[in-house]
Motif scaffolding. Structure first.
Motif, mmCIF file in Angstrom:
data_model
loop_
_atom_site.group_PDB
_atom_site.id
_atom_site.type_symbol
_atom_site.label_atom_id
_atom_site.label_comp_id
_atom_site.label_asym_id
_atom_site.label_seq_id
_atom_site.Cartn_x
_atom_site.Cartn_y
_atom_site.Cartn_z
ATOM 1 N N ASN A 139 0.915 -1.363 -0.104
ATOM 2 C CA ASN A 139 -0.031 0.085 -0.057
ATOM 3 C C ASN A 139 1.030 1.303 0.094
ATOM 4 O O ASN A 139 1.655 1.741 1.000
ATOM 5 C CB ASN A 139 -1.001 0.090 1.347
ATOM 6 C CG ASN A 139 -2.172 0.988 1.175
ATOM 7 O OD1 ASN A 139 -1.663 2.168 0.665
ATOM 8 N ND2 ASN A 139 -3.317 0.589 1.672
ATOM 9 N N LEU A 140 0.682 1.851 -1.018
ATOM 10 C CA LEU A 140 1.568 3.286 -1.267
ATOM 11 C C LEU A 140 1.481 4.332 -0.081
ATOM 12 O O LEU A 140 2.220 4.764 0.414
ATOM 13 C CB LEU A 140 1.050 3.896 -2.496
ATOM 14 C CG LEU A 140 2.076 4.845 -3.232
ATOM 15 C CD1 LEU A 140 3.225 4.047 -3.454
ATOM 16 C CD2 LEU A 140 1.621 5.499 -4.567
ATOM 17 N N VAL A 198 3.141 3.165 2.881
ATOM 18 C CA VAL A 198 4.705 3.351 2.856
ATOM 19 C C VAL A 198 4.933 5.100 2.966
ATOM 20 O O VAL A 198 5.772 5.404 3.717
ATOM 21 C CB VAL A 198 5.121 2.742 1.621
ATOM 22 C CG1 VAL A 198 6.805 3.223 1.577
ATOM 23 C CG2 VAL A 198 4.962 1.463 1.642
ATOM 24 N N ASN A 199 4.102 5.694 2.630
ATOM 25 C CA ASN A 199 4.337 7.282 2.627
ATOM 26 C C ASN A 199 3.915 7.626 4.107
ATOM 27 O O ASN A 199 4.887 8.625 4.477
ATOM 28 C CB ASN A 199 3.030 7.872 1.845
ATOM 29 C CG ASN A 199 3.494 7.991 0.305
ATOM 30 O OD1 ASN A 199 4.893 7.983 -0.015
ATOM 31 N ND2 ASN A 199 2.791 8.102 -0.563
ATOM 32 N N GLN A 243 7.200 7.081 5.908
ATOM 33 C CA GLN A 243 8.324 7.982 5.382
ATOM 34 C C GLN A 243 7.712 9.030 6.388
ATOM 35 O O GLN A 243 8.911 9.684 6.897
ATOM 36 C CB GLN A 243 7.980 8.192 4.081
ATOM 37 C CG GLN A 243 9.144 8.756 3.335
ATOM 38 C CD GLN A 243 9.030 8.879 2.107
ATOM 39 O OE1 GLN A 243 7.854 8.655 1.343
ATOM 40 N NE2 GLN A 243 10.179 9.322 0.975
ATOM 41 N N VAL A 268 13.314 12.695 3.669
ATOM 42 C CA VAL A 268 13.590 11.125 3.745
ATOM 43 C C VAL A 268 13.486 10.533 2.621
ATOM 44 O O VAL A 268 12.344 10.463 1.975
ATOM 45 C CB VAL A 268 13.010 10.482 5.035
ATOM 46 C CG1 VAL A 268 13.157 9.130 5.032
ATOM 47 C CG2 VAL A 268 13.250 11.012 6.278
ATOM 48 N N LEU A 292 13.502 6.707 0.670
ATOM 49 C CA LEU A 292 13.384 5.208 1.221
ATOM 50 C C LEU A 292 14.174 4.805 -0.038
ATOM 51 O O LEU A 292 13.776 4.793 -1.233
ATOM 52 C CB LEU A 292 12.148 4.653 1.363
ATOM 53 C CG LEU A 292 11.309 5.130 2.469
ATOM 54 C CD1 LEU A 292 9.812 4.677 2.656
ATOM 55 C CD2 LEU A 292 12.146 4.849 3.760
#
Lengths: 144, 240
Positions: free
Chosen positions: B191-192, B195-196, B199, B216, B218
């Motif tokens: 799932n985008l 992950v966002n 971050q 940041v 990744l």
């Protein structure tokens, strides 16, 4: 009921996607479906394959971080309004779709196939089953 | 000012005194041109007296050290040997008039050079040149002291391995801090948004630790350059 999708972490720079497809090609892995989501810095490739565990292992050994997710492979009538009907059912059941994408069926098929990543697989599957919409499992997908 | 449609003639300010972090001659000219002022360099450190150890005169030709209060020397940071005028080295101070907190040959870790030549302005006090950097690993980013160990602490605290790289640059006269973090299987999902979010949590963690907004990035595992098994932690691309 559901199928396993492989998600792969990629940096968003030239050549990254190709590095991954080369690993798959070298291991003779056939892609059944693929979708790419990206930000400015990284991307997530979602893959549908027949041999899920084998593919995940090949990717891991090649240094690609990946994760497995249960998604629904739904048969959609290959007629105008076909997808609309499926979405109507999911909407009626209060299911939220995180993302979706089309995968390959066979050429003469009367149906199209779509992958749905939803917030509640059971709720979505029940609603689709009740409406007699077909959901493929891993062997059904392989048989396409 | 440019965004507000203001030009150098729109404010009555004549001069500004700038300290706390290293800057370049280009940056000075940029500030002077944009604001329509003369921009002067000042140097100081808390252990001596704060600002006021040395300052530029109207000739902007090195900072005059207040030699009636401080003896300044330049040493080789490795050997401790005193270096002649014009040599880059570590700045060392001895205080002459401090009573409660006197310092003898106090090492500042700041890298600069000295000149005893008379300044065109007529003053004879020794001058120090623009700071070139520091002898330890501390980074000064937008005037804030940053130690790589602080960044490492944030990563470990949020479950990341200590595989990271700090990339510092200066874009449009503002320092930028970009922390590259290697993605881990534990942190990755399909799932985008998730992950966002991870971050963003790192950005928040760094902001509360450093008091700075950092970017940041990744990156894929094992992509951070290692030399002889030890990671290259800091890449400072600032040209001063």
């Amino acid at each position: 009921m559901s199928v396993k999708q492989i998600s792969v972490f990629l940096e968003n720079r030239p050549g990254c996607l190709h590095e991954m497809t080369k690993v798959l090609a070298d291991s003779n892995i056939d892609l059944r479906g693929l979708s790419l989501a990206e930000t400015s810095e990284f991307g997530i490739v979602r893959l549908i394959v027949d041999d899920v565990l084998g593919t995940a292992t090949v990717l891991k050994d090649a240094g690609f971080i990946n994760s497995l997710t249960d998604v629904l492979a739904v048969e959609v009538p290959n007629v105008p309004g076909g997808l609309n009907k499926v979405l109507e059912i999911l909407d009626g059941a209060g299911v939220n779709i995180e993302y979706m994408y089309a995968i390959l069926g066979n050429k003469k098929s009367e149906s199209a196939y779509m992958i749905f990543r939803v917030d509640d697989n059971t709720k979505a599957a029940d609603a689709l089953n009740n409406a007699r919409v077909k959901i493929l499992d891993q062997s059904g997908l392989s048989a396409l | 000012m440019k965004e507000m449609g203001m030009g150098p003639n729109d404010i009555p300010l004549k001069a500004g005194i700038f300290g706390a972090e290293a800057w370049s001659e280009n940056m000075r000219r940029d500030i002077e041109g944009t604001m329509g002022i003369k921009a002067y360099d000042i140097y100081g450190l808390t252990e001596l007296c704060g600002p006021g150890v040395s300052f530029e005169c109207s000739d902007q030709h090195g900072m005059h050290i207040n030699e009636d209060y401080f003896i300044a020397e330049i040493i080789d940071p490795k050997t401790g040997e005193v270096l002649p005028d014009g040599s880059l080295g570590e700045l060392v101070f001895t205080t002459l008039d401090k009573e409660a907190f006197p310092l003898l040959r106090y090492r500042t870790r700041d890298i600069t050079s000295l000149s005893h030549e008379q300044c065109p302005c007529g003053r004879t006090h020794v001058r120090m040149s623009r700071l070139k950097g520091r002898t330890d690993d501390m980074l000064i980013i937008r005037g804030v002291n940053v130690f790589p160990s602080q960044i490492e602490a944030v990563l470990i605290n949020q479950g990341y391995p200590a595989n990271y790289q700090i990339i510092v640059d200066r874009i449009n006269n503002t320092d930028t801090l970009d922390v590259h973090v290697e993605m881990t299987p534990e942190m990755f999902t399909d799932n985008l948004g998730e992950v966002n979010k991870k971050q963003a949590e790192l950005v928040d963690g760094l902001r509360s630790m450093l008091g700075l907004k950092a970017k940041v990035t990744l990156v894929a595992p094992k992509t951070i350059v290692r030399s002889e098994g030890k990671a290259v932690r800091v890449i400072d691309n600032r040209k001063i």
